[in-house]
Design a protein around this motif. Sequence first.
Motif, mmCIF file in Angstrom:
data_model
loop_
_atom_site.group_PDB
_atom_site.id
_atom_site.type_symbol
_atom_site.label_atom_id
_atom_site.label_comp_id
_atom_site.label_asym_id
_atom_site.label_seq_id
_atom_site.Cartn_x
_atom_site.Cartn_y
_atom_site.Cartn_z
ATOM 1 N N MET A 1 11.646 3.657 -5.081
ATOM 2 C CA MET A 1 11.425 2.223 -5.108
ATOM 3 C C MET A 1 10.175 1.988 -6.521
ATOM 4 O O MET A 1 9.462 2.938 -6.532
ATOM 5 C CB MET A 1 10.741 1.444 -3.935
ATOM 6 C CG MET A 1 11.792 1.267 -2.911
ATOM 7 S SD MET A 1 11.089 0.546 -1.312
ATOM 8 C CE MET A 1 10.678 -0.999 -2.216
ATOM 9 N N ASN A 2 10.442 1.055 -7.214
ATOM 10 C CA ASN A 2 9.618 0.507 -8.189
ATOM 11 C C ASN A 2 9.019 -0.683 -8.210
ATOM 12 O O ASN A 2 9.738 -1.717 -8.148
ATOM 13 C CB ASN A 2 10.214 0.910 -9.504
ATOM 14 C CG ASN A 2 9.208 0.866 -10.635
ATOM 15 O OD1 ASN A 2 8.278 0.006 -10.737
ATOM 16 N ND2 ASN A 2 9.246 1.763 -11.761
ATOM 17 N N SER A 3 7.668 -0.840 -7.737
ATOM 18 C CA SER A 3 7.190 -2.136 -7.409
ATOM 19 C C SER A 3 6.373 -2.773 -8.540
ATOM 20 O O SER A 3 5.726 -3.847 -8.613
ATOM 21 C CB SER A 3 6.229 -2.231 -6.300
ATOM 22 O OG SER A 3 5.180 -1.053 -6.514
ATOM 23 N N ARG A 4 6.410 -2.198 -9.661
ATOM 24 C CA ARG A 4 5.783 -2.700 -10.760
ATOM 25 C C ARG A 4 6.451 -4.189 -10.953
ATOM 26 O O ARG A 4 7.633 -4.421 -10.979
ATOM 27 C CB ARG A 4 5.905 -1.871 -12.104
ATOM 28 C CG ARG A 4 5.508 -2.400 -13.218
ATOM 29 C CD ARG A 4 4.450 -1.885 -14.107
ATOM 30 N NE ARG A 4 3.826 -0.705 -14.092
ATOM 31 C CZ ARG A 4 2.438 -0.466 -14.110
ATOM 32 N NH1 ARG A 4 1.839 -1.528 -14.277
ATOM 33 N NH2 ARG A 4 2.242 0.711 -14.270
ATOM 34 N N CYS A 5 5.652 -5.054 -11.377
ATOM 35 C CA CYS A 5 6.073 -6.576 -11.487
ATOM 36 C C CYS A 5 5.601 -6.991 -12.585
ATOM 37 O O CYS A 5 4.787 -6.740 -13.393
ATOM 38 C CB CYS A 5 5.388 -7.265 -10.275
ATOM 39 S SG CYS A 5 5.860 -6.952 -8.864
ATOM 40 N N SER A 98 9.708 -7.688 -9.428
ATOM 41 C CA SER A 98 9.363 -6.366 -9.362
ATOM 42 C C SER A 98 10.609 -5.631 -10.344
ATOM 43 O O SER A 98 11.416 -6.227 -10.552
ATOM 44 C CB SER A 98 9.411 -5.723 -8.158
ATOM 45 O OG SER A 98 10.446 -5.713 -7.328
ATOM 46 N N VAL A 99 10.130 -4.667 -10.774
ATOM 47 C CA VAL A 99 11.388 -3.831 -11.259
ATOM 48 C C VAL A 99 12.835 -3.625 -10.484
ATOM 49 O O VAL A 99 13.761 -3.970 -10.969
ATOM 50 C CB VAL A 99 11.030 -2.388 -11.718
ATOM 51 C CG1 VAL A 99 12.200 -1.434 -12.135
ATOM 52 C CG2 VAL A 99 10.086 -2.263 -13.029
ATOM 53 N N ASP A 100 12.589 -3.447 -8.946
ATOM 54 C CA ASP A 100 13.632 -3.130 -8.412
ATOM 55 C C ASP A 100 14.616 -4.646 -8.107
ATOM 56 O O ASP A 100 15.571 -4.519 -8.173
ATOM 57 C CB ASP A 100 13.375 -2.861 -6.845
ATOM 58 C CG ASP A 100 12.906 -1.312 -6.848
ATOM 59 O OD1 ASP A 100 13.268 -0.696 -7.766
ATOM 60 O OD2 ASP A 100 12.100 -0.913 -5.978
ATOM 61 N N ALA A 132 8.507 0.701 -17.537
ATOM 62 C CA ALA A 132 9.362 1.082 -16.206
ATOM 63 C C ALA A 132 10.619 0.753 -15.983
ATOM 64 O O ALA A 132 11.179 1.333 -15.469
ATOM 65 C CB ALA A 132 8.136 0.450 -15.077
ATOM 66 N N ARG A 135 12.860 2.659 -18.158
ATOM 67 C CA ARG A 135 12.999 4.232 -17.652
ATOM 68 C C ARG A 135 13.816 4.140 -16.331
ATOM 69 O O ARG A 135 14.862 5.111 -16.160
ATOM 70 C CB ARG A 135 11.725 4.680 -17.366
ATOM 71 C CG ARG A 135 11.479 6.076 -16.759
ATOM 72 C CD ARG A 135 10.118 6.648 -16.761
ATOM 73 N NE ARG A 135 9.567 6.897 -17.833
ATOM 74 C CZ ARG A 135 8.407 6.179 -18.116
ATOM 75 N NH1 ARG A 135 7.802 5.351 -17.253
ATOM 76 N NH2 ARG A 135 7.784 6.344 -19.088
ATOM 77 N N ALA A 136 13.880 3.012 -15.505
ATOM 78 C CA ALA A 136 14.812 3.091 -14.312
ATOM 79 C C ALA A 136 16.072 2.981 -14.771
ATOM 80 O O ALA A 136 16.928 3.468 -14.150
ATOM 81 C CB ALA A 136 14.188 1.944 -13.483
#
Length: 372
Positions: A1-5, A98-100, A132, A135-136
């Motif tokens: 998971m990627n939580s960067r917002c 977020s990224v997700d 981010a 990259r994802a």
Amino acid sequence: MNSRCASVSKIIPFSCVDGPGSRLALFLQGCNLRCKNCHNPWTMGRCNDCGECVLHCPHEALSLSAGKVWWQSDLCQQCDTCLHMCPQQATPMAQTLSVDEVLQHIRKAVLFIEGITVSGGEATTQLPFIVALFRAIKTDPQLQHLTCMVDSNGMLSETGWQKLLPVCDGVMLDLKAWDSTCHRQLTGRDNTLIKQSITFLSGQGKLAELRLLVIPGQVDYLQHIDALAAFIRGSGDVPVRLNAFHAHGVYGEAKDWPSATPEDVEHLAQRLRERGVDNLIFPALYLPRKRDKQAWQAVGIPSLPYRAQQQLHKPIFADGGLQDVLRHAPDPDQRLAALLATRRMRGKEAVPILKLALGDPSDDVRLLGNLL
């Protein structure tokens, strides 16, 4: 998971005007310039929850609770009252994603797009999020074929670009004026860093497009044409997109600036060609359309909404009438109203009208057509 917002102003799942091919366009909130001619002026600032917009919302879609402005999308009629009166040049409709969460939007559209473009506002003001996100995408087997591009004003240091370029396929960048004094008058800041970004990106093979915006009486491209052409030639065979200014959607003094004509754009193009810059892209969708001469007397388009064909519990609107408005009404607001009327129609009946909207000369009409 990627939580960067990131603070996201808008997501357009299918766009044909934000880079090559069909793309998902992600508009981030916040900008480090204050361009007088900005067509997305509500993306400049960040909402500070002052509550000024809450009192003026005619549809009561905004509320103030616990010191924060809340937006109810089910009540919002997209009238843009809040955008026009916001002292921060922001929008209460921006979302923190977020990224997700953004990846979920991309997966829904992945079969129909060739890539993703992050724009704004100014995308690079939220650089860690973009890195981010890209990259994802590059590490996801189902998404890694998508190209990742940034639409930028170039106000980023070389160090910042070095962080982004390993996961970025290309950058589309604006040179809003040649001389720093003119650039400061238009945007509030000089363009030294922007020119450095153009030189660095072209040297790295990542400058996908350089754009010049023709604004009669405001920009200085022609006054400095020799220096401008030499600079562009030094950037390699980069495509140069010549955009034509139009006042629809801008705020302040720029509302009274004259729109650029095909002759204005062609004059700049000819001067560039004479100096060896010929990889030019012309703004067909932005220029006034030539109308065929009519053998009959033209009549005005009646105001919307149209009278319902039948007095039923749900009005039925004539799709042919709405198409005529999109084809012939000179006022973009009338065309927007016609497009909004399709929400009262069954899905298949609205398709021909939405197709017309995607070719409209107005940015707002095309964007709304994409959203609907």
